[in-house]
Design a protein around this motif. Structure first.
Motif: not given
Length: 112
Positions: A1-4, A59-60, A65-66, A71-74
């Motif tokens: 999360m580097t972007e504002p 989002q997490i 997490l990368g 799969r968790l993101s999907r």
């Protein structure tokens, strides 16, 4: 999360989840609401909590997490889409219920 933008989006999701949890909790404490209204708001805030929770999970998994958690993101994005599509039909059913009650009350009024 580097972007504002990511940080702002994360803060909005946390705030939305807090509002949904507070709405669910306050619905349990309202003593004067009728049964249908109580059930509607419990269902609405439960779906809203699930929506905000799945948005937070997506989002997490995407940002923190990368790529190992793709799969968790999907799954989280699918749940987010599913829960967001349930909110409007719930609201429409409640509005129809209130309109039916309003029509019944108007029919009791001899002036109208």
């Amino acid at each position: 999360m580097t972007e504002p933008n990511d940080l702002i989006n994360f803060c909005f999701v946390i705030a939305g989840l807090a509002v949904a949890v507070l709405g669910f909790a306050s619905n349990l404490l309202i003593p004067y609401a009728d049964r249908t209204t109580t059930h509607f708001f419990m269902a609405f805030f439960a779906v809203l909590c699930a929506y905000a929770g799945s948005d937070l999970a997506s989002q997490i998994s995407l940002e923190l997490l990368g790529s190992e958690y793709a799969r968790l993101s999907r799954i989280a994005i699918f749940c987010e889409s599913l829960f967001s599509s349930l909110l409007l039909p719930l609201l429409a059913f409640y509005i129809l219920h209130c309109a039916k009650q309003g029509r019944r009350l108007l029919s009791l009024c001899p002036i109208l």
